[in-house]
Design a protein around this motif. Structure first.
Motif, PDB file in Angstrom:
ATOM      1  N   THR A 194       0.874  -1.166   0.000  1.00 18.17           N
ATOM      2  CA  THR A 194       0.000   0.000   0.000  1.00 18.17           C
ATOM      3  C   THR A 194       0.913   1.218   0.000  1.00 18.17           C
ATOM      4  O   THR A 194       1.864   1.289   0.789  1.00 18.17           O
ATOM      5  CB  THR A 194      -0.928   0.014   1.232  1.00 18.17           C
ATOM      6  OG1 THR A 194      -1.727  -1.174   1.198  1.00 18.17           O
ATOM      7  CG2 THR A 194      -1.837   1.229   1.229  1.00 18.17           C
ATOM      8  N   TRP A 195       0.644   2.140  -0.910  1.00 13.99           N
ATOM      9  CA  TRP A 195       1.484   3.328  -1.064  1.00 13.99           C
ATOM     10  C   TRP A 195       1.017   4.459  -0.162  1.00 13.99           C
ATOM     11  O   TRP A 195      -0.153   4.527   0.219  1.00 13.99           O
ATOM     12  CB  TRP A 195       1.480   3.805  -2.514  1.00 13.99           C
ATOM     13  CG  TRP A 195       1.849   2.786  -3.536  1.00 13.99           C
ATOM     14  CD1 TRP A 195       1.203   2.543  -4.710  1.00 13.99           C
ATOM     15  CD2 TRP A 195       2.978   1.887  -3.526  1.00 13.99           C
ATOM     16  NE1 TRP A 195       1.839   1.557  -5.420  1.00 13.99           N
ATOM     17  CE2 TRP A 195       2.928   1.135  -4.720  1.00 13.99           C
ATOM     18  CE3 TRP A 195       4.001   1.642  -2.631  1.00 13.99           C
ATOM     19  CZ2 TRP A 195       3.873   0.157  -5.029  1.00 13.99           C
ATOM     20  CZ3 TRP A 195       4.946   0.661  -2.938  1.00 13.99           C
ATOM     21  CH2 TRP A 195       4.890  -0.053  -4.117  1.00 13.99           C
ATOM     22  N   THR A 196       1.929   5.365   0.144  1.00 16.16           N
ATOM     23  CA  THR A 196       1.575   6.562   0.888  1.00 16.16           C
ATOM     24  C   THR A 196       0.681   7.455   0.023  1.00 16.16           C
ATOM     25  O   THR A 196       0.672   7.345  -1.210  1.00 16.16           O
ATOM     26  CB  THR A 196       2.831   7.372   1.281  1.00 16.16           C
ATOM     27  OG1 THR A 196       3.474   7.824   0.081  1.00 16.16           O
ATOM     28  CG2 THR A 196       3.791   6.548   2.126  1.00 16.16           C
ATOM     29  N   ASP A 197      -0.055   8.333   0.661  1.00 17.35           N
ATOM     30  CA  ASP A 197      -0.901   9.272  -0.083  1.00 17.35           C
ATOM     31  C   ASP A 197      -0.074  10.201  -0.955  1.00 17.35           C
ATOM     32  O   ASP A 197      -0.565  10.699  -1.970  1.00 17.35           O
ATOM     33  CB  ASP A 197      -1.750  10.100   0.885  1.00 17.35           C
ATOM     34  CG  ASP A 197      -2.812   9.271   1.581  1.00 17.35           C
ATOM     35  OD1 ASP A 197      -3.188   8.191   1.061  1.00 17.35           O
ATOM     36  OD2 ASP A 197      -3.268   9.696   2.665  1.00 17.35           O
ATOM     37  N   GLU A 198       1.168  10.425  -0.573  1.00 14.77           N
ATOM     38  CA  GLU A 198       2.042  11.335  -1.312  1.00 14.77           C
ATOM     39  C   GLU A 198       2.725  10.689  -2.512  1.00 14.77           C
ATOM     40  O   GLU A 198       3.361  11.374  -3.310  1.00 14.77           O
ATOM     41  CB  GLU A 198       3.123  11.914  -0.377  1.00 14.77           C
ATOM     42  CG  GLU A 198       2.583  12.746   0.776  1.00 14.77           C
ATOM     43  CD  GLU A 198       2.004  11.914   1.920  1.00 14.77           C
ATOM     44  OE1 GLU A 198       1.107  12.434   2.614  1.00 14.77           O
ATOM     45  OE2 GLU A 198       2.410  10.751   2.105  1.00 14.77           O
ATOM     46  N   ALA A 199       2.608   9.385  -2.667  1.00 14.92           N
ATOM     47  CA  ALA A 199       3.267   8.678  -3.770  1.00 14.92           C
ATOM     48  C   ALA A 199       2.748   9.205  -5.106  1.00 14.92           C
ATOM     49  O   ALA A 199       1.542   9.323  -5.319  1.00 14.92           O
ATOM     50  CB  ALA A 199       3.007   7.180  -3.669  1.00 14.92           C
ATOM     51  N   THR A 200       3.679   9.506  -5.990  1.00 15.64           N
ATOM     52  CA  THR A 200       3.303  10.042  -7.300  1.00 15.64           C
ATOM     53  C   THR A 200       3.135   8.910  -8.313  1.00 15.64           C
ATOM     54  O   THR A 200       3.636   7.796  -8.106  1.00 15.64           O
ATOM     55  CB  THR A 200       4.370  11.017  -7.824  1.00 15.64           C
ATOM     56  OG1 THR A 200       5.576  10.272  -8.096  1.00 15.64           O
ATOM     57  CG2 THR A 200       4.655  12.132  -6.828  1.00 15.64           C
ATOM     58  N   ASP A 201       2.473   9.216  -9.406  1.00 18.92           N
ATOM     59  CA  ASP A 201       2.334   8.226 -10.480  1.00 18.92           C
ATOM     60  C   ASP A 201       3.696   7.823 -11.021  1.00 18.92           C
ATOM     61  O   ASP A 201       3.907   6.655 -11.375  1.00 18.92           O
ATOM     62  CB  ASP A 201       1.463   8.778 -11.607  1.00 18.92           C
ATOM     63  CG  ASP A 201      -0.005   8.879 -11.212  1.00 18.92           C
ATOM     64  OD1 ASP A 201      -0.420   8.218 -10.238  1.00 18.92           O
ATOM     65  OD2 ASP A 201      -0.736   9.619 -11.891  1.00 18.92           O
ATOM     66  N   GLU A 202       4.624   8.768 -11.073  1.00 17.97           N
ATOM     67  CA  GLU A 202       5.972   8.476 -11.561  1.00 17.97           C
ATOM     68  C   GLU A 202       6.689   7.500 -10.630  1.00 17.97           C
ATOM     69  O   GLU A 202       7.380   6.585 -11.099  1.00 17.97           O
ATOM     70  CB  GLU A 202       6.781   9.769 -11.715  1.00 17.97           C
ATOM     71  CG  GLU A 202       6.281  10.681 -12.821  1.00 17.97           C
ATOM     72  CD  GLU A 202       5.058  11.523 -12.428  1.00 17.97           C
ATOM     73  OE1 GLU A 202       4.745  11.647 -11.212  1.00 17.97           O
ATOM     74  OE2 GLU A 202       4.392  12.045 -13.337  1.00 17.97           O
ATOM     75  N   GLN A 203       6.544   7.685  -9.335  1.00 15.26           N
ATOM     76  CA  GLN A 203       7.171   6.771  -8.379  1.00 15.26           C
ATOM     77  C   GLN A 203       6.568   5.369  -8.477  1.00 15.26           C
ATOM     78  O   GLN A 203       7.284   4.371  -8.433  1.00 15.26           O
ATOM     79  CB  GLN A 203       7.015   7.306  -6.957  1.00 15.26           C
ATOM     80  CG  GLN A 203       7.882   8.509  -6.657  1.00 15.26           C
ATOM     81  CD  GLN A 203       7.564   9.092  -5.303  1.00 15.26           C
ATOM     82  OE1 GLN A 203       6.408   9.433  -5.018  1.00 15.26           O
ATOM     83  NE2 GLN A 203       8.580   9.201  -4.455  1.00 15.26           N
ATOM     84  N   LYS A 204       5.256   5.304  -8.620  1.00 14.50           N
ATOM     85  CA  LYS A 204       4.590   4.009  -8.752  1.00 14.50           C
ATOM     86  C   LYS A 204       5.039   3.305 -10.030  1.00 14.50           C
ATOM     87  O   LYS A 204       5.284   2.095 -10.035  1.00 14.50           O
ATOM     88  CB  LYS A 204       3.078   4.193  -8.751  1.00 14.50           C
ATOM     89  CG  LYS A 204       2.538   4.733  -7.440  1.00 14.50           C
ATOM     90  CD  LYS A 204       1.055   5.056  -7.576  1.00 14.50           C
ATOM     91  CE  LYS A 204       0.552   5.865  -6.417  1.00 14.50           C
ATOM     92  NZ  LYS A 204      -0.875   6.228  -6.586  1.00 14.50           N
ATOM     93  N   ALA A 205       5.159   4.061 -11.110  1.00 18.39           N
ATOM     94  CA  ALA A 205       5.632   3.485 -12.380  1.00 18.39           C
ATOM     95  C   ALA A 205       7.075   3.005 -12.255  1.00 18.39           C
ATOM     96  O   ALA A 205       7.447   1.980 -12.843  1.00 18.39           O
ATOM     97  CB  ALA A 205       5.498   4.508 -13.505  1.00 18.39           C
TER      98      ALA A 205
END
Length: 97
Positions: A9-20
């Motif tokens: 589960t990602w933090t609320d601050e995680a960006t789409d770029e970081q997830k990619a």
């Protein structure tokens, strides 16, 4: 055979770029670590609320092969550099099949 399952589960601050970047880093591992027999890493499909954001399912012929993957420096780099900075929670299990 060992099946390794991880839910992130990602933090609320995680960006789409970081997830990619997580997905891209994990996608490279089957080509780098020959002990991986089967590997799926993907964002949740978003069908049910309350699910984890991302899952990894990896199969190995033996516990020793799983340990090679677990401890491989390239795998550890993906964890340290891409996953941990955006990680809110993690759950994992290793199943004997």
């Amino acid at each position: 055979m060992i099946r390794h399952i991880v839910l992130f589960t990602w933090t609320d601050e995680a960006t789409d770029e970081q997830k990619a970047a997580v997905a891209a880093g994990l996608a490279e591992l089957p080509g780098l670590i020959p002990q991986i027999r089967a590997f799926t890493a993907s964002a949740d499909a978003g069908i049910n609320q309350g699910n984890a954001d991302f899952a990894v399912v990896a199969d190995f012929d033996s516990e020793d092969d799983y340990l090679v993957y677990r401890d491989d420096p390239r795998h550890q780099a993906v964890i340290a550099e891409r996953i941990k900075p955006i990680l809110a929670s993690r759950a994992a299990a290793q199943l004997r099949l």
